[in-house]
Motif scaffolding. Structure first.
Motif, PDB file in Angstrom:
ATOM      1  N   VAL A  91       0.825  -1.202   0.000  1.00  0.00           N
ATOM      2  CA  VAL A  91       0.000   0.000   0.000  1.00  0.00           C
ATOM      3  C   VAL A  91       0.863   1.257   0.000  1.00  0.00           C
ATOM      4  CG1 VAL A  91      -1.754   1.298   1.276  1.00  0.00           C
ATOM      5  CG2 VAL A  91      -1.848  -1.198   1.201  1.00  0.00           C
ATOM      6  N   GLY A  92       0.548   2.141  -0.920  1.00  0.00           N
ATOM      7  CA  GLY A  92       1.224   3.429  -0.940  1.00  0.00           C
ATOM      8  C   GLY A  92       2.475   3.455  -1.804  1.00  0.00           C
ATOM      9  N   ASP A 135      -6.572  -2.653  -4.418  1.00  0.00           N
ATOM     10  CA  ASP A 135      -6.518  -1.278  -3.934  1.00  0.00           C
ATOM     11  C   ASP A 135      -5.295  -0.520  -4.412  1.00  0.00           C
ATOM     12  OD1 ASP A 135      -8.802  -1.723  -2.730  1.00  0.00           O
ATOM     13  OD2 ASP A 135      -8.052  -1.700  -0.671  1.00  0.00           O
ATOM     14  N   GLU A 136      -4.140  -1.169  -4.323  1.00  0.00           N
ATOM     15  CA  GLU A 136      -2.925  -0.427  -4.625  1.00  0.00           C
ATOM     16  C   GLU A 136      -2.814  -0.124  -6.116  1.00  0.00           C
ATOM     17  OE1 GLU A 136      -1.478   1.402  -2.885  1.00  0.00           O
ATOM     18  OE2 GLU A 136       0.180   1.978  -4.168  1.00  0.00           O
ATOM     19  N   ASN A 139      -4.929   2.876  -6.532  1.00  0.00           N
ATOM     20  CA  ASN A 139      -4.203   4.058  -6.034  1.00  0.00           C
ATOM     21  C   ASN A 139      -3.175   4.518  -7.047  1.00  0.00           C
ATOM     22  OD1 ASN A 139      -5.464   4.141  -3.597  1.00  0.00           O
ATOM     23  ND2 ASN A 139      -3.881   2.975  -2.511  1.00  0.00           N
ATOM     24  N   THR A 140      -2.487   3.554  -7.634  1.00  0.00           N
ATOM     25  CA  THR A 140      -1.429   3.881  -8.593  1.00  0.00           C
ATOM     26  C   THR A 140      -2.036   4.542  -9.829  1.00  0.00           C
ATOM     27  OG1 THR A 140      -0.201   1.961  -7.812  1.00  0.00           O
ATOM     28  CG2 THR A 140       0.520   2.935  -9.872  1.00  0.00           C
TER      29      THR A 140
END
Ligand code: ATP
Length: 273
Positions: A91-92, A135-136, A139-140
């Motif tokens: 994540v992130g 999710d990631e 996000n990306t």
């Protein structure tokens, strides 16, 4: 270090003469080369330079090579990352990597950012997403969209992205001001293959019987990457046979070997075909 999270920022030596065939695609990217050489010439009348173009075509057809050649022709830095590196990312991390990339690119503008396999990041958000599963990636993708919107067309950063599945891309990526141009990079026909053989035969010590045209006729369906592979294999086969020059028989054997490799690969990817 942060710098190791993506590749590049260096100038490249690849130019259009390293890219065999693909004449139409080269013509289309020639405009991008001119933008990069002299951005202000194009914005002075109020025009907007495109931010990105999508190179669409099957694997191994020279999309990466062409993107590099654009940077080489314009003599600007080349940054690259691959969408597949973002799969299974913590994540992130993906979003941060994209932000870093754009920050460094803007500092080195004019330049090229190349995103290989953009479909791995940019798959349509509505498609088969397991809750909590992707999710990631999302996000990306979001950070990529934010970054693309966040710089002006006069910034001199042009993003080229490659995919062989444009139909799966999130429509947000294809909106005006993002990847609103598509350039198709097809598998070479017999003339294209002859030209690609000519490029890759150049560094090899050849017997008189070797002809690019004959090799092209023996390799229907081959992409540039496979042709490069054949030339390399032929040189290795001839060396193993203690030959002083690489002959047609070495090439024929190399072609068989590359076809064998392709068949194995296809069996693994699509067992029912
Ligand atoms: P992928 O989608 O699998 O990443 P790609 O379309 O980006 O593939 P490249 O990585 O550019 O393909 O091609 C791989 C190699 O194949 C090149 O480095 C080059 O050696 C050779 N090649 C492919 N196309 C050409 C071409 N048109 N002219 C000369 N060499 C080529």
């Amino acid at each position: 270090s942060r710098a190791a999270l993506f590749e590049g920022g260096d100038k490249v030596k690849v130019t259009f003469k390293d890219v065999a065939g693909l004449e139409e695609a080269k013509e289309e990217v020639e405009e991008i080369v001119e933008f990069l050489r002299n951005p202000s010439k194009f914005t002075v009348l109020g025009g907007k330079i495109p931010k990105g173009a999508l190179l669409v075509g099957p694997p191994g057809t020279g999309k990466t090579l062409l993107a590099k050649a654009v940077a080489g022709e314009a003599d600007v830095p080349f940054f690259s990352l691959s969408g597949s590196d973002f799969v299974e990312m913590f994540v992130g991390v993906g979003a941060a990597r994209v932000r870093d990339l754009f920050k460094q690119a803007k500092a080195k503008a004019p330049c090229i950012i190349f995103i290989d396999e953009i479909d791995a990041i940019g798959r349509s958000r509505s498609r088969g997403n397991v809750p909590g599963g992707n999710d990631e990636r999302e996000n990306t993708l979001n950070s990529l969209l934010v970054e693309m919107d966040g710089f002006g067309t006069d910034s001199g950063v042009i993003i080229l992205a490659a995919t062989n599945r444009p139909d799966t891309l999130d429509s947000a990526l294809l909106r005006p001001g993002r990847f609103d141009r598509q350039i198709s990079i097809d598998k070479p026909d017999i003339n294209g293959r002859t030209q690609i053989f000519n490029v890759h035969l150049k560094p090899i010590t050849l017997n008189d019987d070797v002809e690019a045209k004959k090799l092209a006729a023996q390799t229907p369906g081959f992409a540039g990457a496979e042709i490069a592979n054949v030339c390399n294999e032929a040189a290795l086969i001839a060396a193993r046979r203690d030959k002083k020059k690489v002959g047609m028989q070495d090439f024929t054997d190399a072609i068989d070997r590359v076809i064998g490799g392709l068949e194995k690969k296809n069996k693994i990817i699509s067992p029912d075909e």
